[in-house]
Design an enzyme around this catalytic site. Structure first.
Site, PDB file in Angstrom:
ATOM      1  CB  CYS A 121     -15.617 -15.823 -12.600  1.00  0.00           C
ATOM      2  SG  CYS A 121     -15.157 -14.285 -13.398  1.00  0.00           S
ATOM      3  CG  HIS A 270     -12.483 -18.618 -13.530  1.00  0.00           C
ATOM      4  ND1 HIS A 270     -13.212 -18.489 -14.690  1.00  0.00           N
ATOM      5  CD2 HIS A 270     -12.198 -17.340 -13.126  1.00  0.00           C
ATOM      6  CE1 HIS A 270     -13.372 -17.206 -14.962  1.00  0.00           C
ATOM      7  NE2 HIS A 270     -12.764 -16.492 -14.035  1.00  0.00           N
ATOM      8  CG  ASN A 300     -12.133 -14.100 -17.199  1.00  0.00           C
ATOM      9  OD1 ASN A 300     -12.993 -14.974 -17.290  1.00  0.00           O
ATOM     10  ND2 ASN A 300     -11.902 -13.439 -16.077  1.00  0.00           N
TER      11      ASN A 300
HETATM   12  O1  UT7 Z   1     -12.460 -13.644 -13.419  1.00  0.00           O
HETATM   13  C1  UT7 Z   1     -12.212 -13.139 -12.134  1.00  0.00           C
HETATM   14  C2  UT7 Z   1     -12.001 -11.708 -12.173  1.00  0.00           C
HETATM   15  N1  UT7 Z   1     -10.752 -11.167 -12.558  1.00  0.00           N
HETATM   16  C3  UT7 Z   1      -9.555 -11.566 -12.109  1.00  0.00           C
HETATM   17  O2  UT7 Z   1      -9.375 -12.577 -11.487  1.00  0.00           O
HETATM   18  C4  UT7 Z   1      -8.410 -10.622 -12.379  1.00  0.00           C
HETATM   19  C5  UT7 Z   1      -7.419 -10.613 -11.232  1.00  0.00           C
HETATM   20  N2  UT7 Z   1      -6.373  -9.624 -11.414  1.00  0.00           N
HETATM   21  C6  UT7 Z   1      -5.449  -9.690 -12.389  1.00  0.00           C
HETATM   22  O3  UT7 Z   1      -5.472 -10.607 -13.191  1.00  0.00           O
HETATM   23  C7  UT7 Z   1      -4.381  -8.622 -12.436  1.00  0.00           C
HETATM   24  O4  UT7 Z   1      -4.444  -7.819 -11.280  1.00  0.00           O
HETATM   25  C8  UT7 Z   1      -4.491  -7.725 -13.712  1.00  0.00           C
HETATM   26  C9  UT7 Z   1      -4.077  -8.510 -14.942  1.00  0.00           C
HETATM   27  C10 UT7 Z   1      -5.881  -7.193 -13.865  1.00  0.00           C
HETATM   28  C11 UT7 Z   1      -3.544  -6.517 -13.585  1.00  0.00           C
HETATM   29  O5  UT7 Z   1      -2.228  -6.969 -13.390  1.00  0.00           O
HETATM   30  P1  UT7 Z   1      -1.328  -6.331 -12.223  1.00  0.00           P
HETATM   31  O6  UT7 Z   1      -0.010  -6.944 -12.359  1.00  0.00           O
HETATM   32  O7  UT7 Z   1      -2.063  -6.520 -10.930  1.00  0.00           O
HETATM   33  O8  UT7 Z   1      -1.257  -4.807 -12.657  1.00  0.00           O
HETATM   34  P2  UT7 Z   1      -1.796  -3.511 -11.893  1.00  0.00           P
HETATM   35  O9  UT7 Z   1      -3.271  -3.435 -11.916  1.00  0.00           O
HETATM   36  O10 UT7 Z   1      -1.133  -3.404 -10.557  1.00  0.00           O
HETATM   37  O11 UT7 Z   1      -1.228  -2.363 -12.814  1.00  0.00           O
HETATM   38  C12 UT7 Z   1       0.185  -2.201 -13.012  1.00  0.00           C
HETATM   39  C13 UT7 Z   1       0.386  -1.164 -14.091  1.00  0.00           C
HETATM   40  C14 UT7 Z   1      -0.411   0.101 -13.872  1.00  0.00           C
HETATM   41  O12 UT7 Z   1       0.380   1.189 -14.294  1.00  0.00           O
HETATM   42  P3  UT7 Z   1       1.180   2.097 -13.220  1.00  0.00           P
HETATM   43  O13 UT7 Z   1       0.116   2.648 -12.316  1.00  0.00           O
HETATM   44  O14 UT7 Z   1       2.103   1.157 -12.529  1.00  0.00           O
HETATM   45  O15 UT7 Z   1       1.852   3.105 -14.068  1.00  0.00           O
HETATM   46  C15 UT7 Z   1      -1.590  -0.048 -14.816  1.00  0.00           C
HETATM   47  O16 UT7 Z   1      -2.110   1.199 -15.242  1.00  0.00           O
HETATM   48  O17 UT7 Z   1      -0.041  -1.699 -15.354  1.00  0.00           O
HETATM   49  C16 UT7 Z   1      -0.933  -0.766 -15.966  1.00  0.00           C
HETATM   50  N3  UT7 Z   1      -1.893  -1.498 -16.787  1.00  0.00           N
HETATM   51  C17 UT7 Z   1      -1.693  -1.761 -18.073  1.00  0.00           C
HETATM   52  N4  UT7 Z   1      -0.698  -1.446 -18.909  1.00  0.00           N
HETATM   53  C18 UT7 Z   1      -0.802  -1.876 -20.179  1.00  0.00           C
HETATM   54  C19 UT7 Z   1      -3.063  -2.069 -16.394  1.00  0.00           C
HETATM   55  N5  UT7 Z   1      -3.649  -2.684 -17.425  1.00  0.00           N
HETATM   56  C20 UT7 Z   1      -2.818  -2.524 -18.483  1.00  0.00           C
HETATM   57  C21 UT7 Z   1      -2.861  -2.929 -19.826  1.00  0.00           C
HETATM   58  N6  UT7 Z   1      -1.830  -2.588 -20.645  1.00  0.00           N
HETATM   59  N7  UT7 Z   1      -3.872  -3.670 -20.315  1.00  0.00           N
END
Ligand code: UT7
Length: 343
Positions: A121, A270, A300
């Site tokens: 990134c 970014h 992204n």
């Molecule tokens: O370009 C640089 C690299 N990337 C980044 O900068 C990404 C940085 N991180 C993020 O943007 C966020 O952490 C994410 C968008 C990836 C995830 O959001 P979050 O609020 O941190 O969610 P989480 O990973 O803590 O997951 C929460 C829940 C989980 O379910 P449980 O375990 O609570 O039942 C995940 O399985 O959301 C679930 N989940 C989804 N549900 C529906 C994760 N991805 C999805 C999805 N659709 N696409």
């Protein structure tokens, strides 16, 4: 004094729009429009068709940047190509683009040097810094910096991969960095890296320490398990570090340049997650009118996010000569970078 300024920019995204609902309906990703929009701000992304490679996507972006710079491709002294989704393991996509730009054939063949940057990134900011140094040192007059990604071919579109596959889209952006004696251009750049977090966001595919580097079946076919084949990410850890590093990178850039955040006219963050950018903007006190986004439309696009923002901002008149622009990126590695540009 010899300076390095951005003389031309160009962007290109594939025509196919994939909405969040399309991810569910067409690809069977176990997600929802509501979850993706609420957690990331993404409404849709672009997916290239099969047969379109990384350098194919970069070509129109590069051509637009070269035309806007008012030069010919053969005037380029170097191509710096940032991507995490190169056409092949090797050679890099930079040489493929050079060939597509017509630099390797005919009487006027320039055989322009091309190198790939593998900094995910923040790859474009690393490239901008490299180009700036090459131009300011006198080694180059014009350097093409590209950020291009074809993510759609390597997304795990199963329930297992939804945390990553919901986020990424395809796109390319390019900028020509040229020499000038005017008091403008890339005033400051600085990059950083922290390899302690290399495993937190990675697509390993193979392990070169193993013999062979990809396991084989009895017929000699390579076997790549899904957890090796696709990117893995601890999203929360990336999120936390992204906010901290991006804030610090902007503050350091302003302090080192003797300006304050108020002196910056436009911030090009970014585009990994709208929430990351909202946190960063809040911490830094950046008003909404100094920010532009494309994550809502493109997701992204990693190395392409910032040059795509630049190209759109120039096209729409948001970015004008004389403005001070702050670019900042963070991603896998961890790697990060910031640049201050007097447009
Ligand atoms: O370009 C640089 C690299 N990337 C980044 O900068 C990404 C940085 N991180 C993020 O943007 C966020 O952490 C994410 C968008 C990836 C995830 O959001 P979050 O609020 O941190 O969610 P989480 O990973 O803590 O997951 C929460 C829940 C989980 O379910 P449980 O375990 O609570 O039942 C995940 O399985 O959301 C679930 N989940 C989804 N549900 C529906 C994760 N991805 C999805 C999805 N659709 N696409």
């Amino acid at each position: 004094m010899r300076n390095a300024f951005i003389s031309g920019v160009g962007g290109h995204v594939p025509p196919r729009v994939v909405t969040n609902d399309d991810l569910v309906a067409d690809y069977g990703v176990e997600t929802s429009d509501e979850w993706i929009q609420k957690r990331t701000g993404i409404q849709s992304r672009r997916f290239a068709e099969a047969g379109v490679g990384n350098a194919d996507l970069a070509l129109p972006a590069a051509q637009k940047a070269i035309a806007q710079a008012g030069i010919k491709a053969a005037d380029l002294d170097m191509i710096v190509y940032a991507t995490l989704s190169p056409d092949h393991c090797f050679p890099g996509s930079g040489v493929l683009l050079a060939e597509k730009l017509g630099l390797c054939e005919g009487a006027g063949a320039s055989f322009t040097p091309a190198m790939d940057i593998r900094n995910q990134c923040s790859g474009f900011v690393y490239g901008l810094g490299t180009a700036s140094s090459m131009v300011k040192s006198g080694a180059c007059e014009h350097v093409l910096v590209v950020g291009s990604e074809v993510h759609s071919a390597a997304l795990d579109l199963s329930g297992r991969g939804r945390t990553v596959s919901s986020l990424f889209g395809d796109g390319a952006g390019a900028a020509v960095v040229s020499a000038t004696d005017e008091d403008r251009g890339i005033q400051y750049w600085k990059c950083g890296a922290d390899g302690r977090y290399a495993h937190v966001l990675a697509q390993k595919i193979w392990d070169i320490s193993k013999r062979p580097f990809i396991p084989q079946d009895g017929d000699g076919n390579g076997i790549v398990a899904p957890e090796m084949m696709f990117a893995n990410m601890d999203g929360r850890t990336v999120f936390r570090h992204a906010v901290e590093r991006m804030c610090f990178a902007v503050i350091s850039a302003c302090t080192a340049s003797g300006i304050t955040g108020d002196d910056v006219d436009l911030y090009l963050f970014h585009q990994a997650n709208m929430r990351i950018n909202q946190y960063v903007a809040k911490q830094l006190g950046v008003p909404e009118h100094k920010l532009i986004h494309n994550i809502d439309r493109y997701g992204n696009t990693t190395a392409a996010t910032i040059p795509l923002l630049m190209a759109e901002a120039v096209e729409t008149g948001r970015l004008k000569p004389g403005m001070t622009v702050a670019c900042v990126a963070f991603g896998s590695g961890f790697t990060w970078g910031s640049a201050l540009v007097r447009w």
